[in-house]
Scaffold this active site. Sequence first.
Site, mmCIF file in Angstrom:
data_model
loop_
_atom_site.group_PDB
_atom_site.id
_atom_site.type_symbol
_atom_site.label_atom_id
_atom_site.label_comp_id
_atom_site.label_asym_id
_atom_site.label_seq_id
_atom_site.Cartn_x
_atom_site.Cartn_y
_atom_site.Cartn_z
ATOM 1 N N HIS A 13 50.644 37.395 42.570
ATOM 2 C CA HIS A 13 50.134 36.079 42.356
ATOM 3 C C HIS A 13 51.255 34.953 42.585
ATOM 4 O O HIS A 13 50.862 33.854 43.160
ATOM 5 C CB HIS A 13 49.338 35.797 41.019
ATOM 6 C CG HIS A 13 48.939 34.398 40.653
ATOM 7 N ND1 HIS A 13 48.321 33.728 41.324
ATOM 8 C CD2 HIS A 13 49.387 33.639 39.410
ATOM 9 C CE1 HIS A 13 47.952 32.589 40.962
ATOM 10 N NE2 HIS A 13 48.550 32.559 39.686
ATOM 11 N N HIS A 133 30.116 19.291 42.681
ATOM 12 C CA HIS A 133 30.499 18.044 41.943
ATOM 13 C C HIS A 133 30.169 18.472 40.486
ATOM 14 O O HIS A 133 29.513 19.226 40.038
ATOM 15 C CB HIS A 133 29.530 17.168 42.739
ATOM 16 C CG HIS A 133 28.087 17.538 42.585
ATOM 17 N ND1 HIS A 133 27.280 17.226 41.531
ATOM 18 C CD2 HIS A 133 27.205 18.109 43.401
ATOM 19 C CE1 HIS A 133 26.026 17.797 41.654
ATOM 20 N NE2 HIS A 133 26.052 18.580 42.856
ATOM 21 N N HIS A 142 39.923 31.651 35.941
ATOM 22 C CA HIS A 142 40.266 32.049 37.276
ATOM 23 C C HIS A 142 38.850 31.943 38.282
ATOM 24 O O HIS A 142 37.919 32.822 37.820
ATOM 25 C CB HIS A 142 41.046 33.124 37.045
ATOM 26 C CG HIS A 142 40.889 33.893 38.525
ATOM 27 N ND1 HIS A 142 41.770 35.077 38.484
ATOM 28 C CD2 HIS A 142 41.092 33.533 39.738
ATOM 29 C CE1 HIS A 142 42.129 35.488 39.752
ATOM 30 N NE2 HIS A 142 41.562 34.451 40.553
ATOM 31 N N ILE A 163 35.547 37.947 42.245
ATOM 32 C CA ILE A 163 35.611 37.709 43.714
ATOM 33 C C ILE A 163 34.159 37.674 44.384
ATOM 34 O O ILE A 163 33.344 38.563 44.057
ATOM 35 C CB ILE A 163 36.654 38.858 44.458
ATOM 36 C CG1 ILE A 163 36.763 38.383 45.928
ATOM 37 C CG2 ILE A 163 36.084 40.185 44.464
ATOM 38 C CD1 ILE A 163 37.943 39.450 46.470
HETATM 39 C C1 LIG Z 1 32.949 43.743 36.565
HETATM 40 C C2 LIG Z 1 34.309 44.714 36.243
HETATM 41 C C3 LIG Z 1 35.317 44.082 35.444
HETATM 42 C C4 LIG Z 1 33.936 46.170 35.636
HETATM 43 O O1 LIG Z 1 35.062 46.770 35.545
HETATM 44 P P1 LIG Z 1 35.152 48.071 34.866
HETATM 45 O O2 LIG Z 1 34.631 47.540 33.086
HETATM 46 O O3 LIG Z 1 36.483 48.749 34.966
HETATM 47 O O4 LIG Z 1 34.003 48.733 35.040
HETATM 48 P P2 LIG Z 1 33.835 50.155 35.841
HETATM 49 O O5 LIG Z 1 34.669 49.843 37.252
HETATM 50 O O6 LIG Z 1 33.903 51.295 35.133
HETATM 51 O O7 LIG Z 1 32.267 50.079 36.442
HETATM 52 C C5 LIG Z 1 31.181 50.412 35.493
HETATM 53 C C6 LIG Z 1 29.945 50.520 36.412
HETATM 54 O O8 LIG Z 1 29.554 49.344 36.780
HETATM 55 C C7 LIG Z 1 29.557 49.090 38.269
HETATM 56 N N1 LIG Z 1 30.286 47.959 38.494
HETATM 57 C C8 LIG Z 1 31.397 47.500 38.542
HETATM 58 N N2 LIG Z 1 31.753 46.279 38.904
HETATM 59 C C9 LIG Z 1 30.470 46.007 39.407
HETATM 60 C C10 LIG Z 1 30.082 44.925 40.102
HETATM 61 N N3 LIG Z 1 30.937 43.574 40.390
HETATM 62 N N4 LIG Z 1 28.901 44.531 40.720
HETATM 63 C C11 LIG Z 1 28.105 45.907 40.339
HETATM 64 N N5 LIG Z 1 28.251 46.826 39.959
HETATM 65 C C12 LIG Z 1 29.745 47.087 39.252
HETATM 66 C C13 LIG Z 1 30.442 50.416 38.729
HETATM 67 O O9 LIG Z 1 30.189 51.074 40.162
HETATM 68 C C14 LIG Z 1 29.967 51.368 37.644
HETATM 69 O O10 LIG Z 1 28.708 52.035 37.876
HETATM 70 P P3 LIG Z 1 28.493 53.482 37.494
HETATM 71 O O11 LIG Z 1 28.539 53.645 36.267
HETATM 72 O O12 LIG Z 1 26.932 53.505 37.765
HETATM 73 O O13 LIG Z 1 29.500 54.383 38.414
HETATM 74 C C15 LIG Z 1 35.077 45.037 37.753
HETATM 75 O O14 LIG Z 1 34.380 45.949 38.541
HETATM 76 C C16 LIG Z 1 34.918 43.797 38.611
HETATM 77 O O15 LIG Z 1 33.858 43.380 39.376
HETATM 78 N N6 LIG Z 1 36.163 42.935 38.585
HETATM 79 C C17 LIG Z 1 36.229 41.689 39.180
HETATM 80 C C18 LIG Z 1 37.491 41.894 40.162
HETATM 81 C C19 LIG Z 1 37.780 40.920 41.022
HETATM 82 O O16 LIG Z 1 36.977 39.745 41.027
HETATM 83 N N7 LIG Z 1 39.072 40.597 41.337
HETATM 84 C C20 LIG Z 1 39.520 39.476 42.143
HETATM 85 C C21 LIG Z 1 40.631 38.943 42.200
HETATM 86 S S1 LIG Z 1 41.147 37.535 43.258
#
Ligand SMILES: CC(C)(COP(=O)(O)OP(=O)(O)OC[C@H]1O[C@@H](n2cnc3c(N)ncnc32)[C@H](O)[C@@H]1OP(=O)(O)O)[C@@H](O)C(=O)NCCC(=O)NCCS
Length: 206
Positions: A13, A133, A142, A163
């Site tokens: 970042h 708006h 974020h 994202i």
């Molecule tokens: C939602 C989130 C926080 C979950 O993370 P987590 O708690 O570690 O969860 P896991 O990775 O263990 O996933 C749990 C389950 O949800 C599903 N899952 C995770 N994120 C998902 C999403 N965004 N959309 C749909 N399904 C999702 C996984 O495939 C998993 O499914 P399964 O149990 O059938 O295998 C994460 O996946 C996420 O989307 N983070 C955002 C990252 C981001 O936007 N970064 C941008 C930086 S600029």
Amino acid sequence: MSKKLIIIGCGGHAKAVTDIAIKCGYDNIGYLDDASSVDNFMGFPVLGKINDASKYSSEDFVVAIGDAKIRQKLHIEFSQKGFNIVTLIHPSAVVASDVTIGDGTVVMAGAVVNPSTKIGKGCIINTCSSVDHDCVIGDFSHISVGAHIAGTVKIGNNAWIGIGATVSNNIDIVADCLIGAGAVVVKSLLESGTYIGIPAKKIKQS
Ligand SMILES: CC(C)(COP(=O)(O)OP(=O)(O)OC[C@H]1O[C@@H](n2cnc3c(N)ncnc32)[C@H](O)[C@@H]1OP(=O)(O)O)[C@@H](O)C(=O)NCCC(=O)NCCS
């Protein structure tokens, strides 16, 4: 005259923040970071640890740490000490003239913020995201890369909109919500927690 900025953090970042700072005219940048093992980052010196900040208290500061809890803690600490925490806006971002943006918020390349929106302090409005708006974005939130927030949306403090996520118009999202990558929020979210999918559903308490 040289324009000096102290950046807290030397991670990914901080790289993006450095690029914006340079484009905003800062030519004398230094970093403070507790974990860094290098003495140079992005062509500028790593000056020491975060505890050394008081040596530079007359300079402009920005906390460039992605982790919102750490960013918030340091931002509040430095604000209370009276440090000058700046707002950085990439020259390619489009920000309407009546938008208000709090100290320490960084608006990345290609972001668009439309009229009458209020963005809190210590936020990240990330690359190519948009906030339309009349929105209110809470402190230390974020809006991730490519996320889109429609008009008249209110997002509480410490939210993370993942994202590519989309928030439809006229929606309230309470503080401390994490909206997963690619989720689509079509109803107000009145309880904090992690939400994923289309339409976004809660999977976890925060
Ligand atoms: C939602 C989130 C926080 C979950 O993370 P987590 O708690 O570690 O969860 P896991 O990775 O263990 O996933 C749990 C389950 O949800 C599903 N899952 C995770 N994120 C998902 C999403 N965004 N959309 C749909 N399904 C999702 C996984 O495939 C998993 O499914 P399964 O149990 O059938 O295998 C994460 O996946 C996420 O989307 N983070 C955002 C990252 C981001 O936007 N970064 C941008 C930086 S600029």
